[in-house]
Design an enzyme around this catalytic site. Sequence first.
Site, PDB file in Angstrom:
ATOM      1  N   ARG A   1       0.853  -1.204   0.088  1.00 16.71           N
ATOM      2  CA  ARG A   1      -0.061   0.092   0.136  1.00 16.71           C
ATOM      3  C   ARG A   1       0.868   1.335   0.120  1.00 16.71           C
ATOM      4  O   ARG A   1       0.351   2.320  -0.019  1.00 16.71           O
ATOM      5  CB  ARG A   1      -0.969  -0.078   1.293  1.00 16.71           C
ATOM      6  CG  ARG A   1      -2.226  -1.037   0.833  1.00 16.71           C
ATOM      7  CD  ARG A   1      -3.098  -1.118   2.202  1.00 16.71           C
ATOM      8  NE  ARG A   1      -2.404  -2.192   3.362  1.00 16.71           N
ATOM      9  CZ  ARG A   1      -2.697  -1.835   4.639  1.00 16.71           C
ATOM     10  NH1 ARG A   1      -3.799  -1.118   4.875  1.00 16.71           N
ATOM     11  NH2 ARG A   1      -2.053  -2.390   5.292  1.00 16.71           N
TER      12      ARG A   1
ATOM     13  N   TYR B   1       8.648  -6.078  14.391  1.00 16.86           N
ATOM     14  CA  TYR B   1       8.253  -5.874  13.066  1.00 16.86           C
ATOM     15  C   TYR B   1       8.955  -4.748  12.387  1.00 16.86           C
ATOM     16  O   TYR B   1       9.057  -3.552  13.173  1.00 16.86           O
ATOM     17  CB  TYR B   1       6.742  -5.969  12.997  1.00 16.86           C
ATOM     18  CG  TYR B   1       6.118  -6.935  13.432  1.00 16.86           C
ATOM     19  CD1 TYR B   1       6.694  -8.178  13.622  1.00 16.86           C
ATOM     20  CD2 TYR B   1       4.803  -7.041  13.473  1.00 16.86           C
ATOM     21  CE1 TYR B   1       6.132  -9.454  13.970  1.00 16.86           C
ATOM     22  CE2 TYR B   1       4.018  -8.237  13.649  1.00 16.86           C
ATOM     23  CZ  TYR B   1       4.657  -9.687  13.871  1.00 16.86           C
ATOM     24  OH  TYR B   1       3.910 -10.609  14.278  1.00 16.86           O
TER      25      TYR B   1
ATOM     26  N   ASN C   1      40.681  28.939  -3.998  1.00 16.85           N
ATOM     27  CA  ASN C   1      41.288  27.959  -3.472  1.00 16.85           C
ATOM     28  C   ASN C   1      41.471  26.765  -4.537  1.00 16.85           C
ATOM     29  O   ASN C   1      42.329  25.930  -4.289  1.00 16.85           O
ATOM     30  CB  ASN C   1      40.515  27.269  -2.346  1.00 16.85           C
ATOM     31  CG  ASN C   1      39.254  26.981  -2.637  1.00 16.85           C
ATOM     32  OD1 ASN C   1      38.596  27.449  -3.639  1.00 16.85           O
ATOM     33  ND2 ASN C   1      38.740  25.788  -2.071  1.00 16.85           N
TER      34      ASN C   1
ATOM     35  N   ALA D   1      41.503  47.347  -1.366  1.00 15.81           N
ATOM     36  CA  ALA D   1      40.284  46.913  -1.924  1.00 15.81           C
ATOM     37  C   ALA D   1      40.554  46.520  -3.346  1.00 15.81           C
ATOM     38  O   ALA D   1      41.396  47.393  -4.076  1.00 15.81           O
ATOM     39  CB  ALA D   1      39.280  47.860  -1.708  1.00 15.81           C
TER      40      ALA D   1
END
Length: 450
Positions: A15, A101, A382, A419
Site C-alpha cells: 500500500r 516488526y 582555493n 580593496a
Amino acid sequence: MITHTILLAGGKGTRMLSKKAKVLQTLAGKTFLEHILLSADAISDKVSIVVGFDKHAVEKKAATILKKAKIYEQKDQIGTADAVKTVIEFVDENEKVLILYGDVPLIRKNTLKKLFSLNDSLSILTANVSNPTGYGRVLKDSNGLVQEIIEEKDTNDEQKNIKEIFTGVMAVNGKILRELIPLINNNNASKEYYLTDLIGIANGNGFKIETLSVSWEETLGANTRSEQEKLEQTYRKMKNEELLKNGITLIDKNRVDVRGDLQAGVDCTIDVNVIFEGKVELGNNVSIGANTIISNTKIGDNSEILPFSHIDSSQIGKDCFIGPYARLREGSEIADGARIGNFVETKKTKIGQSTKANHFTYLGDTEIGNDVNIGAGTITCNYDGKNKNKTEIGDGSFIGTNSSLVAPVSIGKNAYVGAGSTITKDVPDSSLGISRSKQKNVKDWSKNKK
Ligand code: UD1
Ligand code: CA
C-alpha cells in the site's frame, strides 16, 4: 543469557505504492530499518533480519547500520510465523529472543528493556487504542490473563470491540519458540502463518504470558503514505515534547524537526522551521533563527544563529553571530566572538577569535587568525582546476573589499590588502599588499563629450 533480536522485514508494503521494501521507507530522514536497529542494538547480542522483497537493498543498507546483523531470506511472504521459521535453527534454547516488526519504527530502547525483564517465558507488548482496526486483538480471561491474539480478519463482532492490541513486539524464551513455532498452521482467514498464534498455543501449553502496555504513539506502524506522514508528525511531537521538558524554548513545537540527536544547555531558543540533523549540541543561551538547517554541529554559549542559515559539520564557539543567510560547510571552525554575515560561505576554514566576515564572501581551505576583518566580496581562490590550495591570514589583518586571494598564499599579521586587489604573492607582516591599476581622472570629460 544471550539476547537475540529477530527483525521481520520481508514484506513489500504494497500500500506504500513503492518499489522499495517497507523497511527502507523513511521517518525523519532515516530508514525504518535504521530506527529499529539502533533501538535494538544496545540490548542485543545477536541480531537476525528476515528479508524477502527487495532483499539485496535491505541487506546492503543493514550492513551500513549494524555490522553484527545477519540476514536470512524468506522465500515467500506467507506470514510472520513463517518468517521466524527461516531463522529458527539459529535460535539457541538458552537465548532470550526479541521479535520486532520492520514497520513499527518508534519503539523505544527502554520499552524493549522493560519487556525483557517481565518474565522468562513469553511477554508481549500491547497498547490500548481508541481505533483498533487492522491490529491483532489481545484476548484476556476474566482474571485478566492473556488467552490468545486474534487477527482482525478472524475476529467476531464482539472481539472487534477489544481495544487492547498487539504491537508486533514480543520477548520469548528460545526453547519455547523452538518448540512452538512448528505447531503454527495457516487455518485462518488469510491462509497465512500468523506468529500471533504462538500466544494461544503457549497459553494452551501452560505458559504464563505477561503484557506490557505502552502509549499508542510508540506502536504506530506505517502501511500507507498517509500513515507514514502521521508517523513523522508523531515523531516530531515526541521529540519536541522532550525538548520542552528539558527546558528549551520552542516558538512553535509543530515547526521544528529533530532528525537525529539534539543536546542543549539552558535557556536555548529555537524559532520556527528549523531542522536539526545528525548530532547537534548547543551550549547555554543559544538562539537559532527561523528557517535554518543545522547538521552535526556544536555551537557554544550565547551564540546566535540568525535566520536562513545552513550549517553542516562545523564547530562554532561562544558569543558568535552567524547569518542571516550564512552557509557553513564541512570543517568550518569559528572561534569565540566571531561574526559570519549574509551570503558568506565557508568550507574547511578556521576563523579566529573576534574575526569578522560580514558580507558576500567565500572562504575555503583557509586559516584566519584573531581580530581579522574580511571585507565584503573577498574570495579565496582555493581551486586551480586540479588541486585545492590553502590561504593563511595572520592576526589583526585587514582584507579590503572585493579582493581575490589566489591560493596558495599567505597574508602576514597586521597586514593590509587594498580593496579590489588580486593577491598572488605573500604579503609580509604589517605590509600593504595592493594590486590594481592606477586611477586616472580625465578633466572635464563629460563637458567635452558633448
Ligand atoms: C501484525 C500482527 C498484528 C499486529 C500488527 C502490529 C501478525 C499475524 N499480525 O499485523 O497482530 O497488531 O502486526 O503492527 O503477525 N513480514 C515478513 N514476512 C511475512 C509477513 C510479514 O517478514 O511473510 C514482516 C513484514 O515485513 C512486517 C512485519 O512482518 O515488517 C509485520 O507484517 P505485516 O504484514 O505488516 O503484519 P500486520 O498485518 O500489520
Ligand atoms: Ca503492519
